[in-house]
Every structure is written in structure tokens, then in C-alpha cells.
Design an enzyme around this catalytic site. Structure first.
Site, short mmCIF file in Angstrom:
data_model
loop_
_atom_site.label_atom_id
_atom_site.label_comp_id
_atom_site.label_asym_id
_atom_site.label_seq_id
_atom_site.Cartn_x
_atom_site.Cartn_y
_atom_site.Cartn_z
N VAL A 1 0.85 -1.19 0.00
CA VAL A 1 0.00 0.00 0.00
C VAL A 1 0.88 1.24 0.00
CG1 VAL A 1 -1.72 1.31 1.32
CG2 VAL A 1 -1.85 -1.19 1.27
N ALA B 1 4.45 3.99 3.02
CA ALA B 1 4.02 2.75 2.37
C ALA B 1 4.12 1.62 3.39
CB ALA B 1 4.91 2.43 1.17
N LYS B 2 3.55 0.51 3.08
CA LYS B 2 3.76 -0.70 3.89
C LYS B 2 3.42 -1.90 3.03
CE LYS B 2 5.15 -1.55 8.10
NZ LYS B 2 6.07 -0.72 8.89
N GLY B 3 4.05 -3.03 3.35
CA GLY B 3 3.74 -4.26 2.63
C GLY B 3 3.64 -5.39 3.63
N ASP C 1 10.35 -5.20 8.60
CA ASP C 1 9.37 -4.98 9.67
C ASP C 1 9.22 -6.33 10.39
OD1 ASP C 1 7.36 -2.91 10.78
OD2 ASP C 1 6.07 -4.63 10.44
#
Ligand code: NAD
Length: 418
Positions: free
Chosen positions: A62, A107-109, A148
């Protein structure tokens, strides 16, 4: 649980956003613009397991906003990853980068998987396939992932290699948090935990509490929690409790942190460490201590347990560990909560240093990295304190208004295309 129904991380992120923008004087359309993620990708992909069978996995990436620069944010491997959680984490990254004045959007995944149940070969194949699936969004100029929960420098190395194989040449700047040997930055691996210590130390200075002998409890003993404990211990604090997904350990006289680090390396858990009592994760949060460092997952300090939290300072190593209802209770109790977007920003800050070094192929010493990190974090801490004091705001809202104000400014300056 917060009340009857547990609020999703995204509902929490939106509630925090709404509370902050209500304190600001921003045009309604700009407020609406920032409420939405810019783009979201869901990927379903096959991985061949060691037994020869194919298993399907689902992952996400995202991007919340690109108005201040390319997007930046970690990749999470955890069985409870959802698109909603990823969306919340992407939004929090936007505010964190803006607060630290880094030229990035958030962002992050994530992939829905328990990485500890896979062999190294399976993890490598999963990572390479996921990296390929999200490569339509990922690039050194566009979107730069980092580690992460459940991912580490090795996973970043595989992502960097996969992307580079597709390009035909090495592209180290496509990820941060990669090993130093292939273009990573000195000081990245422990940066988030070190930054948590800097922030706890600054808070203690404000409260006239000596760090020497201060008692500390840490939830989560992964990358963030273990280095936060390490650096608090080096400063002379007494780490009395730590935990991981399997449970916690407690010794009111202080844990031997170097011995614990060796124990965890061997056993991969803190549970069973000699000379300490077993406690649960829930009990750890309510221990009498000076500093509580939640460094595991979101939604840990809630309306239910906040009244029983005894720490004077909460240093949020994790993203989103405190729900908005808990925030209000802690505020009434006078607990000094260092908000996540400030407290755990050490990781993305050194990731930014790593990206700059990778783009320039010119590398800094560990001492330079740590000095610059300390300077940026202490400056941001002081900026948030100044905002809180002049506008009489809780620290989270002070951090949010500074950060959101910067993103709004960028939107107004750039204008809306076309
Ligand atoms: P990690 O995978 O290295 O460690 C996570 C730790 O939390 C492990 O000890 C694990 O056992 C524990 N854990 C997992 N599920 C749990 C549960 N249900 N209850 C209790 N403990 C649980 O991850 P990390 O990188 O240390 O990330 C921890 C937190 O910090 C996350 O919220 C992450 O988003 C945030 N964060 C990480 C970084 C970074 O640089 N790694 C930067 C900023 C914020």
C-alpha cells in the site's frame, strides 16, 4: 480488546487522523485527500514448498501518499497481516516520515505467513516471488521497502537481488535494511531500538528522572525490543521484564541483558531464561516500572488495561500499540507517552541515510550515522515538545499536527493534477 469490538488498526489510524485535523485549520478538501491511501495492491502467488507441493500466499503493498517524495515502509511477514492493517501502517509511515522531515511518503507491505514455520529455502522462494509481484510498484525512485515484523536483512538482500536480476544490474537503493556487505548502512540494524532509547532518555530528562537504575519493561524481543533493551541497559537502566510471542520473563532486580541476548540466539525465545519468573504479555504491560516499551504489535494498550498501567513513561517502539481510548486514560493519569511516529522513527531515519548512501555509492561511518540519527531525533523530540507546550496538546496530537501540516503544505504547493 477495546470495548466490545476490537477496532482495526486502520480505524485507529483514522480516528487519530480525525482528532488531529480537528485541531488544525486545513481546507476540507486537503483533509479529505490525505484520508485515502493513494494505491493498494493485493497479490496472490504460488510458492513451491520443500515437499514439492505448491502453496498459495497472499500479500499486499500500500502507498499512502507520494506528495513529499517516493514511498517508504517496511514489509511484514505475519499470520495476521491484513490489507486494513497494511493500510494503517502505510498512513502511519506518512506521518512518521513527515515528522522527521524525510523526503518520503508512507508505504507498507506484508505477506500472510508465519515465517518461522518455513525453511530458509521456502522463505527465499516466497520472498523472491512476492518481490516480483510487487515490483510493478517498487523502485529506488518510487517505493523503497525495509524490514518490519518477521523480516530481516537477509530478506532485504533477496528482494534487492531479485529486483536487480530483473534489471540486469545491481540496484542496492531499491531496499534499505540490507546487509552492510551489499550496500547496507552501518547502524541500520539497531537504529530503531537505539532511537527508542534516545527518546526515552529525552523524556526522562524532562521529568527529572535519572536513567541510571530506572526500571524498564519491554514487550517484544525482536529487532526493536531487543535493541531498545540493549541500549537502555547500556545506559544503566534496569530491564526487569521482556517478552515475545511465546510469553515473558520477569526479575524485579533486573535481567542480565547480555546473557539473555546469548540465550535468545540459541533458543529463539526469551521463555525459560534462568533466574527469572514466567509472566504473560498482558502481565508485563501492567508491571510497576518507570518505562514501558511496547515493541511487538498494534493494539496492546487498550481501554481495558490502561487503568492498570503503572509506568510513568511509555516509549512506543511498536507502531500503533496504544488505542485512542487508552490514550485518553493515560493522559488523565499523567503518563508521558512518546508517540510511535516519533519514538520508533530511528529505523526509517537510518533507512533514509542508507538510501542516500546507496544512491551515491558513498558510505558513512557508524559513528557518523549514529551522530546524525541522534541529532535528528532529538531535534524532532524538541519540536514535538514545543508544539505540545505552546498549543497545550498531548504529545501524539502535537506530533500529528506537525506531520500532517507538512503533508498538507506539500499538497497545496504541488496542486492537484490535472
Ligand atoms: P520482529 O519480528 O523483529 O519482532 C517482533 C517481536 O514481537 C518478536 O519478539 C515476537 O515474538 C513478538 N511478537 C509477535 N507477535 C506477538 C504477540 N501477539 N504478542 C507478543 N509479542 C509478539 O519485529 P520488529 O521489527 O522488532 O517490529 C516490532 C514493532 O516495531 C512493530 O510494530 C513494527 O511495525 C515496529 N517497527 C519496526 C521497525 C524496524 O526497523 N524493524 C521500525 C519502526 C517500527
Amino acid at each position: 480488546m477495546d470495548g466490545q469490538i476490537r477496532r482495526s488498526a486502520y480505524e485507529v489510524a483514522l480516528a487519530q487522523y480525525d482528532e488531529a485535523v480537528a485541531l488544525m485549520n486545513l481546507p476540507d478538501d486537503v483533509v479529505e485527500f490525505m484520508r485515502y491511501p493513494k494505491r493498494e495492491l493485493t497479490v496472490n502467488f504460488p510458492v513451491r514448498m520443500d515437499n514439492g507441493h505448491i502453496r498459495m500466499f497472499t500479500g499486499f503493498r500500500v502507498h499512502h501518499t507520494t506528495v513529499r517524495g517516493p514511498t517508504k515502509g517496511g514489509i511484514r511477514y505475519h499470520p495476521e497481516v491484513t490489507l486494513e492493517e497494511t493500510r494503517a501502517l502505510a498512513m502511519w509511515m506518512t506521518w512518521k516520515c513527515a515528522l522527521m522531515n524525510l523526503p518520503y511518503g508512507g508505504a507498507k507491505g506484508g505477506v500472510i505467513v508465519d515465517p518461522y514455520t518455513l525453511s530458509d529455502e521456502e522463505l527465499c522462494r516466497l520472498t523472491r516471488r512476492y518481490a516480483t509481484e510487487i515490483s510493478i510498484l517498487m523502485s529506488p525512485e518510487g517505493d523503497i521497502p525495509a524490514p518490519d515484523v518477521g523480516t530481516n536483512p537477509q530478506v532485504m538482500a533477496w528482494i534487492m537481488d531479485t529486483y536487480s536480476m530483473h534489471r540486469g544490474y545491481s540496484v542496492p537503493a531499491v531496499v534499505t535494511g540490507k546487509p552492510v556487505q551489499i550496500g547496507g548502512s552501518h547502524g541500520r540494524y539497531d537504529a530503531t531500538g537505539l532511537g527508542v532509547m534516545f527518546m526515552a532518555r529525552e523524556a526522562m530528562k524532562r521529568l527529572n528522572m535519572p536513567i541510571q537504575g530506572a526500571t524498564v519493561a519491554v514487550q517484544g524481543f525482536g529487532n526493536v525490543g531487543s535493541f531498545a533493551a540493549h541500549y537502555m541497559h547500556l545506559q544503566g537502566a534496569k530491564v526487569i521484564a521482556v517478552s515475545d510471542v511465546r510469553g515473558g520473563i520477569y526479575n524485579p532486580h533486573g535481567l542480565d541483558i547480555p546473557a539473555l541476548e546469548r540465550y535468545v540466539k540459541e533458543t529463539r525465545t526469551v521463555v525459560g531464561f534462568p533466574g527469572a519468573d514466567a509472566i504473560t504479555n498482558a502481565e508485563l504491560l501492567e508491571l510497576p516500572c518507570d518505562v514501558l516499551i511496547p515493541a511487538a504489535l498494534e493494539g496492546q494498550i487498550t481501554r481495558e488495561n490502561a487503568p492498570r498501567v503503572k509506568a510513568r513513561i511509555i516509549a512506543e517502539g511498536a507502531n500503533g500499540p496504544t488505542t485512542p481510548n487508552a490514550d485518553k486514560i493515560l493522559q488523565d493519569k499523567g503518563v508521558f507517552v512518546i508517540p510511535d511516529i516519533l519514538c520508533n522513527a530511528g529505523g526509517v531515519t537510518v533507512s533514509y541515510f542508507e538510501w542516500v548512501q546507496s544512491l551515491q555509492s558513498f558510505f558513512w561511518s557508524e559513528q557518523d550515522v549514529k551522530r546524525q540519527l541522534e541529532r535528528l531525533m532529538v531535534d524532532s523530540f524538541n519540536a514535538v515538545m514545543h508544539e505540545a507546550e505552546t498549543r497545550k496538546l498531548p504529545l501524539r496530537m502535537a506530533a500529528y499536527t506537525v506531520a500532517i501540516g507538512r503533508v498538507a503544505e506539500a499538497i497545496i504547493l504541488r496542486g492537484v493534477y490535472p
